[in-house]
Design a protein around this motif. Structure first.
Motif, mmCIF file in Angstrom:
data_model
loop_
_atom_site.group_PDB
_atom_site.id
_atom_site.type_symbol
_atom_site.label_atom_id
_atom_site.label_comp_id
_atom_site.label_asym_id
_atom_site.label_seq_id
_atom_site.Cartn_x
_atom_site.Cartn_y
_atom_site.Cartn_z
ATOM 1 N N ALA A 87 19.329 -6.435 6.611
ATOM 2 C CA ALA A 87 20.066 -5.423 5.856
ATOM 3 C C ALA A 87 19.115 -4.323 5.390
ATOM 4 C CB ALA A 87 20.741 -6.072 4.654
ATOM 5 N N GLY A 88 19.652 -3.124 5.216
ATOM 6 C CA GLY A 88 18.839 -1.970 4.838
ATOM 7 C C GLY A 88 18.067 -2.166 3.547
ATOM 8 N N LYS A 89 18.716 -2.793 2.541
ATOM 9 C CA LYS A 89 18.067 -3.032 1.250
ATOM 10 C C LYS A 89 16.881 -3.983 1.400
ATOM 11 C CE LYS A 89 19.047 -4.472 -3.496
ATOM 12 N NZ LYS A 89 20.059 -5.032 -4.423
ATOM 13 N N GLN A 90 17.073 -5.028 2.217
ATOM 14 C CA GLN A 90 15.989 -5.986 2.464
ATOM 15 C C GLN A 90 14.824 -5.320 3.189
ATOM 16 O OE1 GLN A 90 17.936 -9.362 4.478
ATOM 17 N NE2 GLN A 90 17.063 -10.668 2.892
ATOM 18 N N ALA A 91 15.151 -4.541 4.214
ATOM 19 C CA ALA A 91 14.123 -3.851 4.986
ATOM 20 C C ALA A 91 13.288 -2.947 4.085
ATOM 21 C CB ALA A 91 14.759 -3.036 6.107
ATOM 22 N N LEU A 92 13.956 -2.260 3.136
ATOM 23 C CA LEU A 92 13.256 -1.381 2.203
ATOM 24 C C LEU A 92 12.318 -2.175 1.303
ATOM 25 C CD1 LEU A 92 12.880 1.487 1.111
ATOM 26 C CD2 LEU A 92 14.787 1.068 -0.471
ATOM 27 N N GLN A 93 12.789 -3.341 0.826
ATOM 28 C CA GLN A 93 11.946 -4.212 -0.003
ATOM 29 C C GLN A 93 10.701 -4.644 0.764
ATOM 30 O OE1 GLN A 93 14.631 -7.394 -1.075
ATOM 31 N NE2 GLN A 93 14.991 -6.555 -3.124
ATOM 32 N N PHE A 94 10.917 -5.095 2.009
ATOM 33 C CA PHE A 94 9.790 -5.534 2.841
ATOM 34 C C PHE A 94 8.806 -4.391 3.090
ATOM 35 C CE2 PHE A 94 12.974 -8.642 5.025
ATOM 36 C CZ PHE A 94 12.980 -9.430 3.883
ATOM 37 N N PHE A 95 9.341 -3.201 3.330
ATOM 38 C CA PHE A 95 8.503 -2.026 3.588
ATOM 39 C C PHE A 95 7.644 -1.685 2.370
ATOM 40 C CE2 PHE A 95 9.152 0.928 7.316
ATOM 41 C CZ PHE A 95 9.559 -0.062 8.181
ATOM 42 N N MET A 96 8.231 -1.782 1.163
ATOM 43 C CA MET A 96 7.488 -1.455 -0.054
ATOM 44 C C MET A 96 6.389 -2.479 -0.313
ATOM 45 S SD MET A 96 8.776 1.375 -0.824
ATOM 46 C CE MET A 96 7.830 1.665 -2.320
ATOM 47 N N VAL A 97 6.700 -3.749 -0.083
ATOM 48 C CA VAL A 97 5.667 -4.787 -0.226
ATOM 49 C C VAL A 97 4.588 -4.584 0.842
ATOM 50 C CG1 VAL A 97 5.190 -7.274 -0.166
ATOM 51 C CG2 VAL A 97 7.271 -6.440 -1.261
ATOM 52 N N GLY A 98 5.005 -4.106 2.036
ATOM 53 C CA GLY A 98 4.050 -3.794 3.106
ATOM 54 C C GLY A 98 3.013 -2.777 2.676
ATOM 55 N N ALA A 99 3.408 -1.836 1.805
ATOM 56 C CA ALA A 99 2.458 -0.842 1.286
ATOM 57 C C ALA A 99 1.360 -1.528 0.478
ATOM 58 C CB ALA A 99 3.196 0.178 0.415
ATOM 59 N N VAL A 100 1.748 -2.534 -0.308
ATOM 60 C CA VAL A 100 0.772 -3.282 -1.123
ATOM 61 C C VAL A 100 -0.141 -4.122 -0.222
ATOM 62 C CG1 VAL A 100 0.484 -4.926 -3.026
ATOM 63 C CG2 VAL A 100 2.450 -3.375 -3.010
ATOM 64 N N VAL A 101 0.456 -4.716 0.822
ATOM 65 C CA VAL A 101 -0.333 -5.490 1.791
ATOM 66 C C VAL A 101 -1.369 -4.594 2.470
ATOM 67 C CG1 VAL A 101 -0.261 -6.821 3.942
ATOM 68 C CG2 VAL A 101 1.519 -7.158 2.225
ATOM 69 N N GLY A 102 -0.934 -3.404 2.871
ATOM 70 C CA GLY A 102 -1.841 -2.450 3.512
ATOM 71 C C GLY A 102 -2.986 -2.049 2.600
ATOM 72 N N LEU A 103 -2.663 -1.756 1.330
ATOM 73 C CA LEU A 103 -3.704 -1.393 0.350
ATOM 74 C C LEU A 103 -4.654 -2.559 0.130
ATOM 75 C CD1 LEU A 103 -4.896 0.570 -1.718
ATOM 76 C CD2 LEU A 103 -3.199 -0.270 -3.383
ATOM 77 N N HIS A 104 -4.113 -3.775 0.073
ATOM 78 C CA HIS A 104 -4.926 -4.988 -0.087
ATOM 79 C C HIS A 104 -5.977 -5.080 1.022
ATOM 80 C CE1 HIS A 104 -5.920 -9.286 0.059
ATOM 81 N NE2 HIS A 104 -5.429 -9.327 1.285
#
Length: 303
Positions: A63-80
Motif C-alpha cells: 500500500a502507498g502509506k506503507q511504501a512511504l513509511q519504508f522509504f522514510m526509514v530507508g533515509a535513516v538506513v542510508g544515513l546510518h
C-alpha cells in the motif's frame, strides 16, 4: 536430529554475523568516498532483492502509506551507512565497530520513549557503563574524534531504524521491508548527490572496487539478510541477540588479520572496547534472567 538442526542454524547465524563484520573491511578497502560507496551498496542490494522476489515469485507491491513509511526509514538506513563508512575512512574499522556497539545505549533510551514505557534501571546502568567505555577510548584515541562522533551518529541512526522495523515487521514481511528500505535509501542518497554534485567522475570504479562492491551489495547485504531472517525463525530471540553482539568482535579480529599494524590500537582503546563489549554481551543475559524472575514472582502471587 532436532539438536543437529539447531546447531546448523546457530552455525549459519555465526556465518551471517561474520559476513556482517566483514562489511567494515570492505568499506576500508573500497577507494571511493563513503556516500558513493553507500549509493552503490544500496543500488546493488535493491537489484539483488528484486531478483530474489522474482525468482521466488513473491508479492512485491504494498500500500502507498506503507511504501512511504519504508522509504522514510530507508533515509535513516542510508544515513546510518554513510556515517558508518565515513567513520571507517577517517579512523579505523576497530574504532567504528566498537563505537557502533553503543546502539544498545540509544535503544535502551529511545525504545521506552517511543513505546511510552518507563526506562528500566538495568538499561540506565548498562548505558552508563557503555558511556564509560567510549569515554575511555576517546581519552586514549583523541585523534579519532571525528570517527568516534560519526560512529555514535551511526549507532543513533541504527537504533531509530531498528525500533521502526520492530513495529513495522508486525504487519509486513521483513524481506519486503528491507527491499523498500534499500530502494528508499538509494532514492534519498541520489537526491543528496544531485544536490551536492556528487554524481561525478570520482564515483567511477576500478576493477578491484567493483568486485568489493559486488561482495558488499550481494553477499554482505542481500544474501546475509536472507540467511539471517531464515535462522531467526528457528532460534530464540535471546540466542540471536547474544550472537549478534559478536559482530564487532569478528570485525575487529578480521581487521587486525587483514590490515595488521594499521589496526593496532593503544592499551586504552582495548580497555574501553572490553568495557563496551562486556556491557553489550551481559545485557541480554541479565535482562532475560530478570524477566524470568519477574514472571516467576507474578505466577507465585497468582497461586
Amino acid at each position: 536430529m532436532a539438536k543437529l538442526h539447531l546447531n546448523r542454524n546457530v552455525l549459519i547465524l555465526h556465518l551471517t554475523i561474520l559476513i556482517w563484520g566483514f562489511t567494515g573491511i570492505l568499506g576500508s578497502l573500497i577507494s571511493v568516498s563513503a556516500i558513493h560507496l553507500v549509493w552503490y551498496r544500496v543500488a546493488i542490494a535493491s537489484v539483488s532483492l528484486l531478483v530474489y522476489f522474482l525468482v521466488t515469485k513473491q508479492q512485491i507491491l504494498v500500500a502507498g502509506k506503507q511504501a512511504l513509511q519504508f522509504f522514510m526509514v530507508g533515509a535513516v538506513v542510508g544515513l546510518h551507512w554513510v556515517l558508518f563508512f565515513y567513520s571507517i575512512k577517517v579512523s579505523t574499522v576497530s574504532v567504528t565497530l566498537v563505537t557502533l556497539s553503543s546502539v544498545t545505549l540509544f535503544t535502551a533510551i529511545l525504545e521506552p520513549i517511543v513505546n511510552k514505557k518507563r526506562i528500566a534501571l538495568l538499561d540506565i546502568v548498562v548505558g552508563l557503563v557503555i558511556i564509560l567505555g567510549i569515554y575511555t577510548i576517546f581519552s586514549f584515541e583523541t585523534h579519532y574524534l571525528v570517527g568516534l562522533m560519526a560512529g555514535l551518529g551511526c549507532a543513533f541512526c541504527a537504533s531509530i531504524f531498528s525500533i521502526a522495523n520492530a513495529r513495522m515487521v508486525k504487519k509486513s514481511s521483513p524481506t519486503l521491508i528491507t527491499f523498500y528500505e534499500m530502494v528508499g535509501a538509494c532514492f534519498w542518497i541520489s537526491l543528496l548527490m544531485l544536490y551536492t554534485g556528487d554524481f561525478n567522475g570520482a564515483m567511477l570504479l576500478g576493477q578491484q572496487d567493483l568486485i568489493y562492491l559486488l561482495l558488499l551489495g550481494v553477499v554482505c547485504t542481500a544474501v546475509a539478510y536472507v540467511m539471517g531472517v531464515a535462522v531467526m525463525k528457528e532460534l530464540s530471540a535471546f540466542t540471536v541477540a547474544l550472537t549478534t553482539n559478536l559482530e564487532p568482535v569478528y570485525g575487529i579480529l578480521l581487521a587486525v588479520l587483514i590490515f595488521g599494524q594499521k589496526e593496532t590500537m593503544s592499551g586504552g582503546f582495548y580497555l574501553g572496547a572490553c568495557i563496551v563489549l562486556g556491557a553489550v554481551f551481559t545485557y541480554p543475559y541479565i535482562k532475560t534472567k530478570l524477566e524470568k524472575r519477574q514472571k516467576g514472582l507474578i505466577i507465585r502471587k497468582l497461586h
